[in-house]
Design a protein around this motif. Structure first.
Motif, short mmCIF file in Angstrom:
data_model
loop_
_atom_site.label_atom_id
_atom_site.label_comp_id
_atom_site.label_asym_id
_atom_site.label_seq_id
_atom_site.Cartn_x
_atom_site.Cartn_y
_atom_site.Cartn_z
N PHE A 138 -67.80 -1.08 24.26
CA PHE A 138 -66.93 0.02 24.61
C PHE A 138 -66.29 0.58 23.34
O PHE A 138 -66.06 -0.16 22.38
CB PHE A 138 -65.82 -0.44 25.56
N GLN A 139 -66.01 1.87 23.35
CA GLN A 139 -65.28 2.52 22.26
C GLN A 139 -64.01 3.12 22.82
O GLN A 139 -64.01 3.68 23.92
CB GLN A 139 -66.13 3.60 21.60
N VAL A 140 -62.92 3.03 22.08
CA VAL A 140 -61.65 3.60 22.51
C VAL A 140 -61.62 5.07 22.16
O VAL A 140 -61.90 5.46 21.01
CB VAL A 140 -60.47 2.85 21.87
N THR A 141 -61.26 5.92 23.12
CA THR A 141 -61.18 7.36 22.89
C THR A 141 -59.86 7.73 22.22
O THR A 141 -58.96 6.89 22.08
CB THR A 141 -61.28 8.11 24.23
N GLU A 142 -59.74 8.98 21.85
CA GLU A 142 -58.47 9.46 21.27
C GLU A 142 -57.34 9.29 22.27
O GLU A 142 -56.23 8.87 21.91
CB GLU A 142 -58.62 10.93 20.86
N ARG A 143 -57.61 9.58 23.52
CA ARG A 143 -56.60 9.38 24.56
C ARG A 143 -56.26 7.90 24.70
O ARG A 143 -55.10 7.52 24.87
CB ARG A 143 -57.09 9.94 25.90
N GLY A 144 -57.28 7.05 24.60
CA GLY A 144 -57.06 5.62 24.71
C GLY A 144 -56.23 5.07 23.57
O GLY A 144 -55.42 4.14 23.77
N GLU A 145 -56.42 5.61 22.36
CA GLU A 145 -55.63 5.16 21.21
C GLU A 145 -54.14 5.26 21.52
O GLU A 145 -53.36 4.34 21.27
CB GLU A 145 -55.97 5.99 19.97
N SER A 146 -53.73 6.41 22.06
CA SER A 146 -52.33 6.64 22.38
C SER A 146 -51.89 5.78 23.57
O SER A 146 -50.81 5.19 23.55
CB SER A 146 -52.11 8.12 22.69
N ALA A 147 -52.75 5.69 24.59
CA ALA A 147 -52.38 4.98 25.81
C ALA A 147 -52.24 3.48 25.58
O ALA A 147 -51.30 2.84 26.08
CB ALA A 147 -53.43 5.25 26.89
N PHE A 148 -53.17 2.89 24.82
CA PHE A 148 -53.07 1.45 24.54
C PHE A 148 -51.83 1.16 23.69
O PHE A 148 -51.18 0.13 23.87
CB PHE A 148 -54.32 0.96 23.83
#
Length: 224
Positions: A138-148
């Protein structure tokens, strides 16, 4: 023992059945393993000796009794991978069958969440566009970077670890992927810190708290 010989050992249904009987983290005597695998005690003893020699099992002594358990989390991970291909071995049901069903809901796979909760979480994270699947990982998206980050997960620190970052790990009971690697382990640790889930040391079963059930539904739409 080399990898080829180990795989040959695991190709025997009786041995896989006995290993599967120990997947809940328990330690069982040879008589119980023989019963669950539907073989004689003599046959079970022969297979158990081979599994110990291959470092797949270890034996613990308590007075005059001998109890067998899986040697390490790495062995559990290997067995789970094989179960995806071979399916669940046939076992005589134990009185604690309900324990295995609880493991199907929520357990650990090495150091990250597995079971129905973990597969549902991986689905939710993809639906929310926090992660995307690329090949085996899995790769973390730009949205995921902020959410995590808002969830309290330090992604830069995780990426510095000498291990896979966000591994796609096939769940043996659900036959679908859950999130492993450093990110999967960090999520489990964070859920424990927030008291969403609870786990006793040495026990693979994970208990989901009332708070956890509410938060998993509110944040990720996971209904347990």
């Amino acid at each position: 023992m080399d990898k080829a010989n180990t795989m040959a050992l695991l190709a025997v249904p009786t041995r896989m059945a006995m290993l599967f009987a120990l997947m809940d983290g328990s330690a069982l005597p040879a008589s119980e393993l023989a019963y669950r695998a539907s073989v004689s005690p003599q046959t079970a003893s022969h297979h158990l000796a081979l599994l110990i020699e291959a470092h797949l099992l270890v034996v613990e002594r308590c007075l005059r009794y001998r109890y067998y358990r899986i040697a390490s989390p790495a062995v559990v991970e290997a067995i789970e991978s094989l179960l995806v291909i071979s399916g669940q071995p046939a076992l005589k049901e134990r009185a604690d069958h309900s324990q295995l069903e609880r493991l199907r809901l929520a357990r650990t796979c090495y150091d990250h969440l597995a079971g129905r909760i973990a597969v549902s979480l991986a689905d939710a994270l993809q639906k929310k566009d926090w992660i995307v699947l690329e090949g085996r990982d899995f790769q973390v998206t730009e949205r995921g970077e902020s959410a995590f980050n808002k969830l309290g997960i330090d992604l830069p620190m995780l990426r510095k670890q000498q291990r896979l970052f966000a591994r796609r790990c096939i769940d043996w009971s659900e036959r679908r992927p859950h999130l492993g690697g450093a990110l999967g382990a960090a999520l489990l640790a964070r859920f424990q810190e927030m008291d969403w889930v609870r786990k006793k040391t040495g026990d693979r079963q994970v208990h989901i708290s009332s708070k956890g059930q509410q938060e998993l539904w509110k944040r990720f739409g996971i209904d347990l």
